[in-house]
Design an enzyme around this catalytic site. Structure first.
Site, PDB file in Angstrom:
ATOM      1  N   ASP A  63     -13.440  35.044  19.952  1.00 57.44           N
ATOM      2  CA  ASP A  63     -12.738  33.803  19.616  1.00 57.44           C
ATOM      3  C   ASP A  63     -13.813  32.790  19.204  1.00 57.44           C
ATOM      4  O   ASP A  63     -14.558  32.277  20.040  1.00 57.44           O
ATOM      5  CB  ASP A  63     -11.972  33.317  20.862  1.00 57.44           C
ATOM      6  CG  ASP A  63     -11.365  31.939  20.675  1.00 57.44           C
ATOM      7  OD1 ASP A  63     -11.568  31.327  19.608  1.00 57.44           O
ATOM      8  OD2 ASP A  63     -10.689  31.478  21.618  1.00 57.44           O
ATOM      9  N   ASN A  90     -14.269  31.259   7.875  1.00 52.40           N
ATOM     10  CA  ASN A  90     -12.924  31.456   7.325  1.00 52.40           C
ATOM     11  C   ASN A  90     -11.810  31.411   8.373  1.00 52.40           C
ATOM     12  O   ASN A  90     -10.695  31.006   8.049  1.00 52.40           O
ATOM     13  CB  ASN A  90     -12.912  32.816   6.597  1.00 52.40           C
ATOM     14  CG  ASN A  90     -11.518  33.314   6.328  1.00 52.40           C
ATOM     15  OD1 ASN A  90     -10.823  32.777   5.465  1.00 52.40           O
ATOM     16  ND2 ASN A  90     -11.080  34.317   7.078  1.00 52.40           N
ATOM     17  N   TYR A 156      -2.574  20.349  10.437  1.00 48.75           N
ATOM     18  CA  TYR A 156      -3.301  21.155   9.442  1.00 48.75           C
ATOM     19  C   TYR A 156      -4.078  20.253   8.478  1.00 48.75           C
ATOM     20  O   TYR A 156      -5.267  20.480   8.236  1.00 48.75           O
ATOM     21  CB  TYR A 156      -2.298  22.031   8.689  1.00 48.75           C
ATOM     22  CG  TYR A 156      -2.951  23.137   7.874  1.00 48.75           C
ATOM     23  CD1 TYR A 156      -3.697  24.134   8.488  1.00 48.75           C
ATOM     24  CD2 TYR A 156      -2.788  23.198   6.493  1.00 48.75           C
ATOM     25  CE1 TYR A 156      -4.273  25.158   7.745  1.00 48.75           C
ATOM     26  CE2 TYR A 156      -3.356  24.229   5.743  1.00 48.75           C
ATOM     27  CZ  TYR A 156      -4.099  25.200   6.376  1.00 48.75           C
ATOM     28  OH  TYR A 156      -4.677  26.218   5.645  1.00 48.75           O
TER      29      TYR A 156
HETATM   30  N1  LIG Z   1      -3.004  31.748   3.114  1.00 51.15           N
HETATM   31  C1  LIG Z   1      -2.965  30.534   2.617  1.00 51.15           C
HETATM   32  O1  LIG Z   1      -2.008  30.142   1.935  1.00 51.15           O
HETATM   33  C2  LIG Z   1      -4.111  29.600   2.863  1.00 51.15           C
HETATM   34  C3  LIG Z   1      -4.220  28.476   2.040  1.00 51.15           C
HETATM   35  C4  LIG Z   1      -5.267  27.591   2.237  1.00 51.15           C
HETATM   36  C5  LIG Z   1      -6.202  27.846   3.224  1.00 51.15           C
HETATM   37  N2  LIG Z   1      -6.085  28.930   4.019  1.00 51.15           N
HETATM   38  C6  LIG Z   1      -7.096  29.140   5.060  1.00 51.15           C
HETATM   39  O2  LIG Z   1      -7.676  30.409   4.917  1.00 51.15           O
HETATM   40  C7  LIG Z   1      -8.234  30.824   6.159  1.00 51.15           C
HETATM   41  C8  LIG Z   1      -7.851  32.265   6.425  1.00 51.15           C
HETATM   42  O3  LIG Z   1      -6.451  32.326   6.591  1.00 51.15           O
HETATM   43  P1  LIG Z   1      -5.536  33.478   6.014  1.00 51.15           P
HETATM   44  O4  LIG Z   1      -4.540  32.841   5.142  1.00 51.15           O
HETATM   45  O5  LIG Z   1      -6.356  34.600   5.501  1.00 51.15           O
HETATM   46  O6  LIG Z   1      -4.740  33.872   7.360  1.00 51.15           O
HETATM   47  P2  LIG Z   1      -4.722  35.208   8.222  1.00 51.15           P
HETATM   48  O7  LIG Z   1      -3.936  34.870   9.431  1.00 51.15           O
HETATM   49  O8  LIG Z   1      -4.278  36.339   7.374  1.00 51.15           O
HETATM   50  O9  LIG Z   1      -6.253  35.419   8.625  1.00 51.15           O
HETATM   51  C9  LIG Z   1      -6.888  34.575   9.549  1.00 51.15           C
HETATM   52  C10 LIG Z   1      -7.742  35.428  10.468  1.00 51.15           C
HETATM   53  O10 LIG Z   1      -8.414  34.535  11.383  1.00 51.15           O
HETATM   54  C11 LIG Z   1      -8.389  35.153  12.666  1.00 51.15           C
HETATM   55  N3  LIG Z   1      -8.514  34.149  13.725  1.00 51.15           N
HETATM   56  C12 LIG Z   1      -7.586  33.225  14.103  1.00 51.15           C
HETATM   57  N4  LIG Z   1      -8.053  32.524  15.151  1.00 51.15           N
HETATM   58  C13 LIG Z   1      -9.290  33.000  15.427  1.00 51.15           C
HETATM   59  C14 LIG Z   1     -10.265  32.679  16.404  1.00 51.15           C
HETATM   60  N5  LIG Z   1     -10.031  31.730  17.335  1.00 51.15           N
HETATM   61  N6  LIG Z   1     -11.442  33.354  16.401  1.00 51.15           N
HETATM   62  C15 LIG Z   1     -11.661  34.341  15.488  1.00 51.15           C
HETATM   63  N7  LIG Z   1     -10.762  34.696  14.552  1.00 51.15           N
HETATM   64  C16 LIG Z   1      -9.594  34.035  14.522  1.00 51.15           C
HETATM   65  C17 LIG Z   1      -7.050  35.867  12.726  1.00 51.15           C
HETATM   66  O11 LIG Z   1      -7.039  36.879  13.713  1.00 51.15           O
HETATM   67  C18 LIG Z   1      -6.907  36.397  11.308  1.00 51.15           C
HETATM   68  O12 LIG Z   1      -7.428  37.705  11.186  1.00 51.15           O
HETATM   69  C19 LIG Z   1      -7.717  29.830   7.201  1.00 51.15           C
HETATM   70  O13 LIG Z   1      -8.748  28.909   7.502  1.00 51.15           O
HETATM   71  C20 LIG Z   1      -6.568  29.143   6.479  1.00 51.15           C
HETATM   72  O14 LIG Z   1      -6.328  27.838   6.946  1.00 51.15           O
HETATM   73  C21 LIG Z   1      -5.061  29.824   3.852  1.00 51.15           C
END
Ligand SMILES: NC(=O)c1ccc[n+]([C@@H]2O[C@H](COP(=O)([O-])OP(=O)(O)OC[C@H]3O[C@@H](n4cnc5c(N)ncnc54)[C@H](O)[C@@H]3O)[C@@H](O)[C@H]2O)c1
Length: 284
Positions: A63, A90, A156
């Protein structure tokens, strides 16, 4: 950063979504991988896919919203490969809801993973990169939510604006000392990932307990909205490549959704012209 082969990439949140795509892109470029996620099975799956592509790497179940764990992540990466050349901060979550209903612990959780995790990692990794003196790069994954605001997403927006400001300030501090560390902040709109299933990554210290809010219609609507916007986002296919091209070109702001550009302009104008932000400007 132009050369990737043989260098080490440290990627958080590599179990799903963007993080898994970044890991595969780094594997394609023959980087050594340190993949980190709170979900051990998911990050092992990403590592296995990268190994099938011929990559060398390790996976850590941690984490990263806790400083002790980030220190462990960095020391393990250094023990394994002796350098960290690319850091991709990320890991993140996206909780919706209005501030007067959402339990304050969800603001703490959001800040801890979307902002503090990036602070901890840069605090630990930048001294290593400075000592290396080689071309290095840091990508902080923020969101277009970090350069605009809208209703229903206060936690957010707060965290992603912080991530953008943090990235801009750290970049300038690096420029001030002439460091060979590039910096990018990734600001996409909605993309099809697993982001709407954020509840499965809730750390024990932010447990829902018996708070009735989590059983309320208001929260069920928050979850439904999250599912809708993520499942109707753009496909993820091009994300890894576009971010790595931006790293190669030392591009700072990485914006992928031009449809939000007018909103960025509106927000800037609101600030410069002393106008009140208007919900009518947000497309439904
Ligand atoms: N998907 C979208 O539309 C979008 C848009 C803008 C920004 N983002 C950002 O992209 C990043 C990745 O998100 P995503 O969309 O790939 O989502 P996702 O949920 O598919 O992937 C996020 C990953 O982060 C991991 N995670 C969460 N909390 C954690 C912690 N405390 N320690 C370690 N790992 C942890 C999760 O297990 C997951 O594998 C995030 O920061 C999100 O805010 C996503």
């Amino acid at each position: 950063m132009k050369d990737f082969k043989g260098k080490t990439a440290l990627i958080t949140g590599a179990g799903n979504g963007f993080g898994a795509e970044f890991a595969k892109e780094a594997a394609l470029r023959e980087m050594k991988l340190v993949l980190v996620d709170i979900d051990g099975e998911d990050v092992q799956r990403t590592l296995a896919a990268c190994k099938e592509m011929g990559a060398e790497g390790i996976a850590l179940e941690l984490d990263v919203s806790l400083y002790e764990n980030v220190k462990k992540m960095v020391s393990t990466a250094m023990e394994a490969y002796g350098s960290i050349d690319l850091l991709i901060n990320n890991a993140g979550i996206a909780i919706g809801g209005v501030i007067w209903e959402t339990p304050v612990q969800d603001y703490d959780w959001t800040l801890s993973i979307n902002v503090q995790a990036q602070v901890y990692a840069m605090h630990e990794v930048i001294p290593i990169m400075l000592k290396q003196g080689s071309d290095c790069h840091i990508v902080n994954v923020a969101s277009v939510a970090g350069v605009i605001t809208s209703d229903g997403l206060a936690a957010y927006h707060m965290s992603k604006h912080a991530s953008v400001a943090l990235s801009e300030s750290v970049l300038m501090d690096l420029q001030a000392i002439g460091a060979s560390i590039g910096m990018s902040v990734y600001c996409p709109g909605f993309v099809q990932t697993d982001l709407h299933h954020y509840e499965r990554h809730r750390p024990e210290r932010f447990a829902k307990g018996d708070d009735s809010y989590y059983k309320s219609t208001a929260y069920q609507n928050v979850l439904k909205r999250a599912e809708y916007v993520i499942t109707t986002g753009i496909p993820i296919d091009s994300v890894g490549m576009s971010v790595f091209i931006a790293i190669e070109e030392n591009q700072f702001y990485i914006l992928t959704h031009p449809k939000y550009f007018p909103l960025i302009g509106t927000r800037c104008k609101d600030i410069l012209e002393g106008r009140i932000p208007n919900i009518e400007n947000i497309p439904r």
